[in-house]
Scaffold this motif. Structure first.
Motif, PDB file in Angstrom:
ATOM      1  N   ASP A 182       0.829  -1.203   0.000  1.00 50.12           N
ATOM      2  CA  ASP A 182       0.000   0.000   0.000  1.00 50.12           C
ATOM      3  C   ASP A 182       0.866   1.257   0.000  1.00 50.12           C
ATOM      4  OD1 ASP A 182      -2.054   1.764   0.079  1.00 50.12           O
ATOM      5  OD2 ASP A 182      -2.867   1.130   2.016  1.00 50.12           O
ATOM      6  N   ARG A 187      -1.381   2.245  -5.608  1.00 52.63           N
ATOM      7  CA  ARG A 187      -2.775   2.702  -5.637  1.00 52.63           C
ATOM      8  C   ARG A 187      -3.118   3.289  -7.008  1.00 52.63           C
ATOM      9  NH1 ARG A 187      -6.627   1.967  -1.303  1.00 52.63           N
ATOM     10  NH2 ARG A 187      -5.404   1.543   0.569  1.00 52.63           N
ATOM     11  N   ASP A 195      -9.383  -1.359  -0.100  1.00 49.98           N
ATOM     12  CA  ASP A 195      -8.257  -1.182   0.816  1.00 49.98           C
ATOM     13  C   ASP A 195      -7.631  -2.504   1.226  1.00 49.98           C
ATOM     14  OD1 ASP A 195      -8.655   1.514   0.683  1.00 49.98           O
ATOM     15  OD2 ASP A 195      -9.644   1.690   2.639  1.00 49.98           O
TER      16      ASP A 195
END
Length: 232
Positions: A182, A187, A195
């Motif tokens: 992440d 992203r 998520d």
């Protein structure tokens, strides 16, 4: 009152994601953390954030530079080799120089780090070397010809180190990260993913810290982390 002398942890590849999280985790665990990366400005910012940390701009593919760092900071109790050289492309598209460069970062840097730091760990009868890897260390997909061979070599080198150093009291572990980490660029590549598709750098850091502190009667060499719904 005498100041408590903190043990030293050295972390390579301290970028804004996994490397920085590893540095924070070991600092929270009572270590003085030496952070290595090529971006001096980022290291300066992290020094201001992480108490009693040391940021040193260093190209880990340069063994002379690595030796200079160890001479400057002293012998670490923990080494985390997180620096990575990567490339995407088939063998026809990846330049030979790229493969060579990635080998120097991923594999040869580990070799030199071990030679520079393991003897003091053996003398002390304790210490740990933890390497962060990924699934390219276990398989060679077509588009990873400039990367997977170096990670596979890194894993095998780490295993050789573990078999040599383990009986001498030094724990060597290899952590395979089977996930998209992440960080902003991941992203952007996968903007529709939820998520929980991603693994957080903090979770990776927790596992690295855990591996470095396993009890001596239950050491792992090869460990894996992935999100709960990741197919494998």
């Amino acid at each position: 009152m005498t100041d408590i002398i903190k043990p030293l942890a050295l972390v390579t590849g301290v970028g804004p994601g996994t490397g920085a999280s590893i540095a924070r985790r070991f600092a929270a665990g009572g270590y003085r953390v030496v952070m290595l990366a090529r971006d001096k400005a980022r290291l300066d910012a992290l020094e201001g954030e992480i108490a009693d940390s040391i940021g040193i701009a260093c190209d880990v593919s340069d063994p002379v530079a690595l030796a200079r760092v160890i001479a400057e900071v002293g012998n670490p109790k923990i080494v985390v080799h997180n620096a990575v050289g990567g490339a995407f492309g088939t063998f026809e598209k990846v330049e030979p120089e790229t493969l060579q460069r990635n080998f120097e970062i991923n594999t040869m840097a580990l070799f030199h780090l071990a030679r520079l730091t393991a003897p003091a760990m053996v003398e002390a009868g304790e210490g740990a070397i933890v390497v962060t890897g990924n699934t390219s260390a276990q398989r060679g997909k077509a588009a990873f010809a400039g990367f997977a061979p170096t990670k596979a070599a890194q894993r095998i080198l780490a295993e050789s180190l573990a078999r040599d150093l383990g009986p001498k009291g030094v724990h060597v572990a290899y952590l395979i990260i089977d996930a998209a980490i992440d960080v902003p660029w991941q992203r952007e590549l996968q903007p529709t993913k939820p998520d929980d598709f991603f693994i957080s750098p903090a979770s990776i850091a927790d596992e690295v810290h855990h591996l470095a502190h396993q009890p001596r009667d239950a050491w792992s060499f090869l460990a894996e982390v992935r999100p709960f719904h990741e197919p494998w």
